[in-house]
Scaffold this motif. Structure first.
Motif, mmCIF file in Angstrom:
data_model
loop_
_atom_site.group_PDB
_atom_site.id
_atom_site.type_symbol
_atom_site.label_atom_id
_atom_site.label_comp_id
_atom_site.label_asym_id
_atom_site.label_seq_id
_atom_site.Cartn_x
_atom_site.Cartn_y
_atom_site.Cartn_z
ATOM 1 N N ARG A 45 20.386 104.939 -107.849
ATOM 2 C CA ARG A 45 20.298 105.942 -106.787
ATOM 3 C C ARG A 45 21.683 106.372 -106.310
ATOM 4 N NH1 ARG A 45 17.493 101.641 -102.817
ATOM 5 N NH2 ARG A 45 19.254 100.255 -102.456
ATOM 6 N N SER A 46 22.720 105.634 -106.739
ATOM 7 C CA SER A 46 24.097 106.023 -106.420
ATOM 8 C C SER A 46 24.790 106.652 -107.622
ATOM 9 C CB SER A 46 24.896 104.802 -105.946
ATOM 10 O OG SER A 46 24.360 104.265 -104.760
ATOM 11 N N ALA A 47 24.005 107.057 -108.624
ATOM 12 C CA ALA A 47 24.589 107.607 -109.845
ATOM 13 C C ALA A 47 25.321 108.922 -109.584
ATOM 14 C CB ALA A 47 23.505 107.818 -110.900
ATOM 15 N N HIS A 48 25.008 109.585 -108.465
ATOM 16 C CA HIS A 48 25.683 110.849 -108.160
ATOM 17 C C HIS A 48 27.129 110.629 -107.717
ATOM 18 C CE1 HIS A 48 24.309 109.270 -104.304
ATOM 19 N NE2 HIS A 48 25.230 110.024 -103.717
ATOM 20 N N VAL A 49 27.470 109.378 -107.389
ATOM 21 C CA VAL A 49 28.836 109.064 -106.964
ATOM 22 C C VAL A 49 29.715 108.930 -108.209
ATOM 23 C CG1 VAL A 49 30.290 107.413 -105.737
ATOM 24 C CG2 VAL A 49 27.955 107.873 -104.935
ATOM 25 N N PRO A 50 30.859 109.589 -108.271
ATOM 26 C CA PRO A 50 31.733 109.500 -109.448
ATOM 27 C C PRO A 50 32.064 108.050 -109.793
ATOM 28 C CG PRO A 50 32.489 111.231 -107.977
ATOM 29 C CD PRO A 50 31.402 110.503 -107.246
ATOM 30 N N ALA A 51 32.079 107.732 -111.086
ATOM 31 C CA ALA A 51 32.288 106.354 -111.537
ATOM 32 C C ALA A 51 33.627 105.797 -111.064
ATOM 33 C CB ALA A 51 32.192 106.292 -113.060
ATOM 34 N N GLU A 52 34.656 106.647 -111.059
ATOM 35 C CA GLU A 52 35.980 106.145 -110.674
ATOM 36 C C GLU A 52 36.022 105.688 -109.215
ATOM 37 O OE1 GLU A 52 36.011 110.716 -110.565
ATOM 38 O OE2 GLU A 52 35.328 109.107 -111.905
#
Length: 339
Positions: free
Chosen positions: A25-32
């Protein structure tokens, strides 16, 4: 292993060379963003809480709310909020994957990973045929316990196509009416499309409703009749189908000599197959919507030689509406095929 509640899937990102599992559900946050540590203290009581729940706190990441928790059983690093650590049992993505792989192995499958669209599903490969299937984790656990079996849809379809081919039919697809026990087939000899039960096709117990020679291909009639039984002091309605309704009532139903029969409606059907299918659907609908209108067989035993299809008179308007709909469906271009 850590106890895993119903939790979202975890998406892997990198933190100092280690894989960090982030809730989907936090996949929208950029990985970096997750690779950035938050320069804030880690209170001792947080570490004690983490240890008690099977984790070590490696770092605070992204912001002051999130923690990188290392599982003390499998070593997997999973992101959770500090609030989750304090108030609940955090889920370990690694332990969950280990359990899923183990359940898949016990069920005779190879676990390929979580379904990207639904957190309750996983992807698996069936070793015997090599095909991939998508199943709920709960179903896999039941299969691992021997409570159910996993079937390959691809192989099933191929088998049904071969069975149909042997009988002179072509499998077109699933039942247009949604019955899981039926499929839609096309008769190779004449091109007629027809719903047929899978088991009937496998045994060759199927006749074309257009060019066949049995009753299924001949015209039929759906009837609605009022039956008055003077000795029983009862009046009932009977809905059924027959190529010759009058003959059926006179010679096949075993009615008492003083029984009075009035045909309230006779609906001509193009084939016995269409009549049978429409009548079955009508009874299923009426029984589901008006169970109190279905007369128990014991109330007419010995007077009418049937064990169903008998209704109370007050249901007449509803039965009429069902018959009107059947007549409209049969008259439509797709009516014959849907039957």
């Amino acid at each position: 292993m850590c106890k895993t509640p119903a939790s979202p899937a975890f998406q892997p990102v990198s933190l100092d060379g280690r894989t960090l599992h982030v809730p989907r559900r936090s996949a929208h946050v950029p990985a970096e963003t997750w690779a950035v540590t938050y320069n804030g203290p880690i209170p001792d009581h947080w570490q004690k809480t983490a240890h008690a729940k099977g984790f070590n706190i490696l770092a605070r990441v992204r912001d002051r709310y999130h923690l990188a928790l290392e599982c003390r059983v499998c070593g997997t690093v999973t992101v959770h909020k500090a609030f989750t650590l304090r108030t609940a049992q955090p889920a370990c993505a690694g332990c969950a994957e280990i359990r899923r792989r183990s359940a898949a192995q016990d069920a005779g499958l190879v676990y390929l990973g979580r379904d990207p669209e639904d957190r309750h599903y996983g992807r698996y490969r069936i070793p015997e045929c090599g095909h991939e299937v998508r199943r709920q984790f709960e179903i896999i656990e039941r299969a691992a316990a021997g409570k159910t079996a996993i079937r390959c849809e691809t192989c099933l379809q191929a088998r049904e196509e071969n069975e149909a081919r042997r009988q002179g039919w072509t499998r077109l697809g699933p039942d247009p009416l949604g019955n899981p026990n039926y499929r839609l087939y096309r008769h190779d000899a004449c091109g007629h499309e027809q719903r047929i039960a899978v088991t009937n096709m496998s045994w060759g117990q199927c006749d074309c409703a257009t060019c066949g020679e049995s009753w299924t291909a001949k015209p039929s009639t759906i009837y609605l009749a009022r039956i008055t039984l003077p000795r029983a002091g009862r009046t009932v309605l009977k809905l059924g189908y027959s190529a010759n309704p009058e003959k059926r009532f006179r010679h096949q139903l075993g009615l008492p000599e003083d029984a009075q029969v009035t045909f309230l409606r006779l609906l001509a059907m193009p084939t016995g197959h269409a009549a049978c299918a429409a009548e079955k659907r009508a009874h299923a609908e009426l029984g589901r919507r008006f169970p109190q209108a279905v007369i128990p067989p014991k109330l007419y035993a010995g007077q009418i030689k049937v064990v169903s299809e008998i209704y109370t008179p007050w249901l007449l308007p509803e039965i009429e509406r069902v018959l009107t709909r059947i007549a409209r469906d049969i008259a439509s271009p797709d009516g014959a095929r849907a039957a």
